[in-house]
Design a protein around this motif. Structure first.
Motif, PDB file in Angstrom:
ATOM      1  N   MET A 157      24.379 -17.772  10.002  1.00  0.00           N
ATOM      2  CA  MET A 157      23.136 -17.008   9.955  1.00  0.00           C
ATOM      3  C   MET A 157      22.737 -16.809   8.500  1.00  0.00           C
ATOM      4  N   SER A 158      21.568 -17.294   8.152  1.00  0.00           N
ATOM      5  CA  SER A 158      21.075 -17.191   6.785  1.00  0.00           C
ATOM      6  C   SER A 158      20.558 -15.789   6.510  1.00  0.00           C
ATOM      7  N   GLY A 159      20.654 -15.374   5.245  1.00  0.00           N
ATOM      8  CA  GLY A 159      20.128 -14.072   4.880  1.00  0.00           C
ATOM      9  C   GLY A 159      20.373 -13.740   3.428  1.00  0.00           C
ATOM     10  N   SER A 160      19.938 -12.576   3.030  1.00  0.00           N
ATOM     11  CA  SER A 160      20.092 -12.143   1.643  1.00  0.00           C
ATOM     12  C   SER A 160      21.561 -12.111   1.232  1.00  0.00           C
ATOM     13  N   TRP A 161      22.446 -11.942   2.214  1.00  0.00           N
ATOM     14  CA  TRP A 161      23.884 -11.915   1.925  1.00  0.00           C
ATOM     15  C   TRP A 161      24.368 -13.200   1.267  1.00  0.00           C
ATOM     16  N   ASN A 162      23.761 -14.326   1.617  1.00  0.00           N
ATOM     17  CA  ASN A 162      24.157 -15.590   0.981  1.00  0.00           C
ATOM     18  C   ASN A 162      23.861 -15.571  -0.518  1.00  0.00           C
ATOM     19  N   ILE A 163      22.705 -15.038  -0.879  1.00  0.00           N
ATOM     20  CA  ILE A 163      22.335 -14.957  -2.286  1.00  0.00           C
ATOM     21  C   ILE A 163      23.238 -13.973  -3.018  1.00  0.00           C
ATOM     22  N   MET A 164      23.454 -12.803  -2.418  1.00  0.00           N
ATOM     23  CA  MET A 164      24.313 -11.803  -3.047  1.00  0.00           C
ATOM     24  C   MET A 164      25.708 -12.352  -3.302  1.00  0.00           C
ATOM     25  N   ASN A 165      26.266 -13.024  -2.298  1.00  0.00           N
ATOM     26  CA  ASN A 165      27.638 -13.496  -2.452  1.00  0.00           C
ATOM     27  C   ASN A 165      27.728 -14.721  -3.355  1.00  0.00           C
ATOM     28  N   GLY A 166      26.680 -15.536  -3.364  1.00  0.00           N
ATOM     29  CA  GLY A 166      26.665 -16.640  -4.324  1.00  0.00           C
ATOM     30  C   GLY A 166      26.700 -16.118  -5.754  1.00  0.00           C
ATOM     31  N   ILE A 167      25.941 -15.060  -6.005  1.00  0.00           N
ATOM     32  CA  ILE A 167      25.948 -14.432  -7.334  1.00  0.00           C
ATOM     33  C   ILE A 167      27.308 -13.811  -7.623  1.00  0.00           C
ATOM     34  N   ALA A 168      27.915 -13.174  -6.606  1.00  0.00           N
ATOM     35  CA  ALA A 168      29.248 -12.579  -6.781  1.00  0.00           C
ATOM     36  C   ALA A 168      30.260 -13.643  -7.189  1.00  0.00           C
ATOM     37  N   GLY A 169      30.176 -14.817  -6.577  1.00  0.00           N
ATOM     38  CA  GLY A 169      31.088 -15.899  -6.933  1.00  0.00           C
ATOM     39  C   GLY A 169      30.890 -16.386  -8.358  1.00  0.00           C
ATOM     40  N   LEU A 170      29.640 -16.486  -8.781  1.00  0.00           N
ATOM     41  CA  LEU A 170      29.369 -16.905 -10.162  1.00  0.00           C
ATOM     42  C   LEU A 170      29.906 -15.874 -11.154  1.00  0.00           C
ATOM     43  N   LEU A 171      29.781 -14.604 -10.827  1.00  0.00           N
ATOM     44  CA  LEU A 171      30.352 -13.552 -11.685  1.00  0.00           C
ATOM     45  C   LEU A 171      31.869 -13.652 -11.721  1.00  0.00           C
ATOM     46  N   ASN A 172      32.473 -13.995 -10.592  1.00  0.00           N
ATOM     47  CA  ASN A 172      33.920 -14.150 -10.543  1.00  0.00           C
ATOM     48  C   ASN A 172      34.379 -15.289 -11.452  1.00  0.00           C
ATOM     49  N   ILE A 173      33.588 -16.344 -11.530  1.00  0.00           N
ATOM     50  CA  ILE A 173      33.889 -17.445 -12.452  1.00  0.00           C
ATOM     51  C   ILE A 173      33.820 -16.960 -13.896  1.00  0.00           C
ATOM     52  N   VAL A 174      32.769 -16.207 -14.211  1.00  0.00           N
ATOM     53  CA  VAL A 174      32.598 -15.680 -15.561  1.00  0.00           C
ATOM     54  C   VAL A 174      33.801 -14.836 -15.980  1.00  0.00           C
ATOM     55  N   ALA A 175      34.402 -14.145 -15.017  1.00  0.00           N
ATOM     56  CA  ALA A 175      35.502 -13.229 -15.316  1.00  0.00           C
ATOM     57  C   ALA A 175      36.868 -13.912 -15.406  1.00  0.00           C
ATOM     58  N   ILE A 176      36.938 -15.222 -15.185  1.00  0.00           N
ATOM     59  CA  ILE A 176      38.216 -15.933 -15.345  1.00  0.00           C
ATOM     60  C   ILE A 176      38.591 -15.889 -16.823  1.00  0.00           C
ATOM     61  N   CYS A 177      39.785 -15.439 -17.132  1.00  0.00           N
ATOM     62  CA  CYS A 177      40.155 -15.260 -18.536  1.00  0.00           C
ATOM     63  C   CYS A 177      41.650 -15.459 -18.745  1.00  0.00           C
ATOM     64  N   GLY A 178      42.034 -15.649 -19.998  1.00  0.00           N
ATOM     65  CA  GLY A 178      43.435 -15.618 -20.384  1.00  0.00           C
ATOM     66  C   GLY A 178      44.255 -16.835 -20.028  1.00  0.00           C
ATOM     67  N   TRP A 179      43.615 -17.982 -19.730  1.00  0.00           N
ATOM     68  CA  TRP A 179      44.393 -19.161 -19.342  1.00  0.00           C
ATOM     69  C   TRP A 179      45.270 -19.696 -20.474  1.00  0.00           C
ATOM     70  N   ALA A 180      44.906 -19.392 -21.707  1.00  0.00           N
ATOM     71  CA  ALA A 180      45.727 -19.839 -22.835  1.00  0.00           C
ATOM     72  C   ALA A 180      47.113 -19.205 -22.819  1.00  0.00           C
ATOM     73  N   GLY A 181      47.261 -18.108 -22.075  1.00  0.00           N
ATOM     74  CA  GLY A 181      48.541 -17.416 -22.007  1.00  0.00           C
ATOM     75  C   GLY A 181      49.407 -17.828 -20.828  1.00  0.00           C
ATOM     76  N   ILE A 182      49.004 -18.857 -20.085  1.00  0.00           N
ATOM     77  CA  ILE A 182      49.806 -19.330 -18.950  1.00  0.00           C
ATOM     78  C   ILE A 182      51.175 -19.803 -19.440  1.00  0.00           C
ATOM     79  N   ILE A 183      52.214 -19.400 -18.733  1.00  0.00           N
ATOM     80  CA  ILE A 183      53.577 -19.787 -19.078  1.00  0.00           C
ATOM     81  C   ILE A 183      54.300 -20.278 -17.829  1.00  0.00           C
ATOM     82  N   ILE A 184      55.463 -20.877 -18.029  1.00  0.00           N
ATOM     83  CA  ILE A 184      56.320 -21.290 -16.925  1.00  0.00           C
ATOM     84  C   ILE A 184      57.512 -20.337 -16.867  1.00  0.00           C
ATOM     85  N   SER A 185      57.782 -19.823 -15.680  1.00  0.00           N
ATOM     86  CA  SER A 185      58.868 -18.850 -15.539  1.00  0.00           C
ATOM     87  C   SER A 185      60.213 -19.495 -15.884  1.00  0.00           C
ATOM     88  N   LYS A 186      61.141 -18.668 -16.343  1.00  0.00           N
ATOM     89  CA  LYS A 186      62.446 -19.163 -16.781  1.00  0.00           C
ATOM     90  C   LYS A 186      63.441 -19.302 -15.635  1.00  0.00           C
TER      91      LYS A 186
END
Length: 311
Positions: free
Chosen positions: A138-167
Motif C-alpha cells: 500500500m503506497s503512502g506518505s510512509w514510503n517517503i518518510m521511511n525512505g528519508i529515514a534510511g538515507l539519514l541512517n546512511i549519513v550516520a554510519i561512522c567510525g569504520w576506520a576503527g574496525i578491528i579483528i577480535s583476538k
C-alpha cells in the motif's frame, strides 16, 4: 502487536521462535568456525544458484521472489558476508584503511537499495492497497518518510576506520563505534521498510530477523553487529529464495493493512533517525571531528567495553 499484525496462534509463535533460534544458531556456527562460514556463504549459495533458485525464484512466480530486488539483495548480502570473512581471516586486510571502507560501503548500499524500494512502492500509487508483483503493498506518505529515514541512517554510519579483528579464536570483525543508538535507529528503519514493502512477510523479515542479529550484538558478541546482520540476513534470504511459500502458506502472519499502522511505524523510524543524526552531529561539532576519518563515540561506555573485550 494486534495493531500491526493479525497475530499467530500458539503454533505460529512456536514457528517464529524456532526461526529466531535457528538463525542465531547458524550465525554462531558460521561465526565460530571458518569452515562453517565457507560452507554457509560460499558452497551453499553456489549449489542453490545452480539447482534451486532458477525454479523457486523464477521471474513472475506466485510468491514474489522473482523480482529484481530479491536477486540483488541476495547477492549483495552474500557479498557482505564473504567480504567480512576475508577481512577477518586474510592477514593484513584489517590493517588496510581502504579495505575497511568495504563494510561501511556494503552496509550503505544495502540500506540505499531498500530506500529505492520504498520510493518505488510510493510511485505505484497503490493508495488503497493492492497486489503488485505477487506481493500486497500500500503506497503512502510512509514510503517517503521511511525512505528519508534510511538515507539519514546512511549519513550516520561512522567510525569504520576503527574496525578491528577480535583476538579470540572466532576472529570477529568488531566495529566499536557502531554503538546502540545507531543499531536501534537502524532497526526502527529496517522494520518500517519491511512493513512498507513486503508487508505480509514483515513479521519474519522484520521482527524475527532483526532480533536474530540484535540479540547476539547485545548479549553474545558485542561490537560485531554488522557481522551478525550480514550473516543472519544472508541465511534468511537464502531460505526465502528456496522456500518462498513459507510466509504465505506455511506460517503466514499478515499485517492488519491499517494505514495508521504504516504511518506510525515509518514516523517512529524517521524520528529515531533524525534524533540519531542530530546527536551524532552535535558530538562531531563539539569535538571537532572528521566523520570520514575519526571515531565519534570513543568516550562512551559501550565503546570502551567493546575495546576491552576484544583487544
Amino acid at each position: 502487536m494486534g495493531f500491526l499484525y493479525n497475530m499467530p496462534n500458539i503454533e505460529g509463535w512456536g514457528i517464529a521462535i524456532a526461526v529466531l533460534f535457528t538463525l542465531m544458531a547458524f550465525n554462531e556456527f558460521a561465526r565460530t568456525t571458518r569452515w562453517g562460514g565457507i560452507s554457509m556463504f560460499i558452497v551453499l549459495p553456489i549449489i542453490l544458484t545452480i539447482f534451486i533458485w532458477p525454479t523457486t525464484a523464477a521471474p513472475g512466480n506466485e510468491y514474489g521472489t522473482g523480482n529484481w530486488f530479491n536477486w540483488v539483495k541476495t547477492y549483495s548480502c552474500l557479498a557482505g558476508a564473504i567480504g567480512f570473512m576475508a577481512i577477518r581471516f586474510i592477514p593484513g586486510l584489517s590493517k588496510n584503511k581502504y579495505v575497511l571502507i568495504f563494510p561501511a560501503a556494503i552496509l550503505a548500499l544495502n540500506i540505499f537499495e531498500a530506500c529505492i524500494r520504498d520510493f518505488q512502492v510510493y510511485s505505484y500509487g497503490a493508495w488503497d492497497g493492492e497486489i503488485i508483483n505477487q506481493l500486497w503493498m500500500m503506497s503512502g506518505s510512509w514510503n517517503i518518510m521511511n525512505g528519508i529515514a534510511g538515507l539519514l541512517n546512511i549519513v550516520a554510519i561512522c567510525g569504520w576506520a576503527g574496525i578491528i579483528i577480535s583476538k579470540d579464536k572466532s576472529k570477529d570483525m568488531i566495529w566499536p563505534d557502531m554503538i546502540w543508538p545507531w543499531i536501534i535507529a537502524y532497526d526502527f528503519w529496517n522494520f518500517a521498510y519491511t512493513y512498507n514493502c513486503i508487508s505480509d512477510h514483515s513479521f519474519y523479515a522484520g521482527v524475527v530477523l532483526l532480533l536474530s542479529c540484535t540479540i547476539p550484538a547485545f548479549f553474545i558478541k558485542k561490537g560485531a553487529w554488522l557481522q551478525h546482520r550480514a550473516s543472519t540476513l544472508a541465511l534468511w534470504i537464502m531460505f526465502v529464495m528456496s522456500v518462498p511459500q513459507f510466509a504465505d502458506k506455511i506460517a503466514p502472519v499478515p499485517t492488519t493493512h491499517d494505514p495508521k499502522a504504516f504511518f506510525i511505524v515509518s514516523l517512529v523510524a524517521l524520528l529515531a533517525n533524525v534524533a540519531l543524526v542530530v546527536y551524532q552531529f552535535n558530538k562531531i561539532r563539539k569535538h571537532k571531528l572528521n566523520p570520514l576519518k575519526d571515531e565519534i563515540f570513543t568516550d562512551s561506555k559501550d565503546y570502551k567495553l567493546v575495546i576491552k573485550e576484544n583487544t
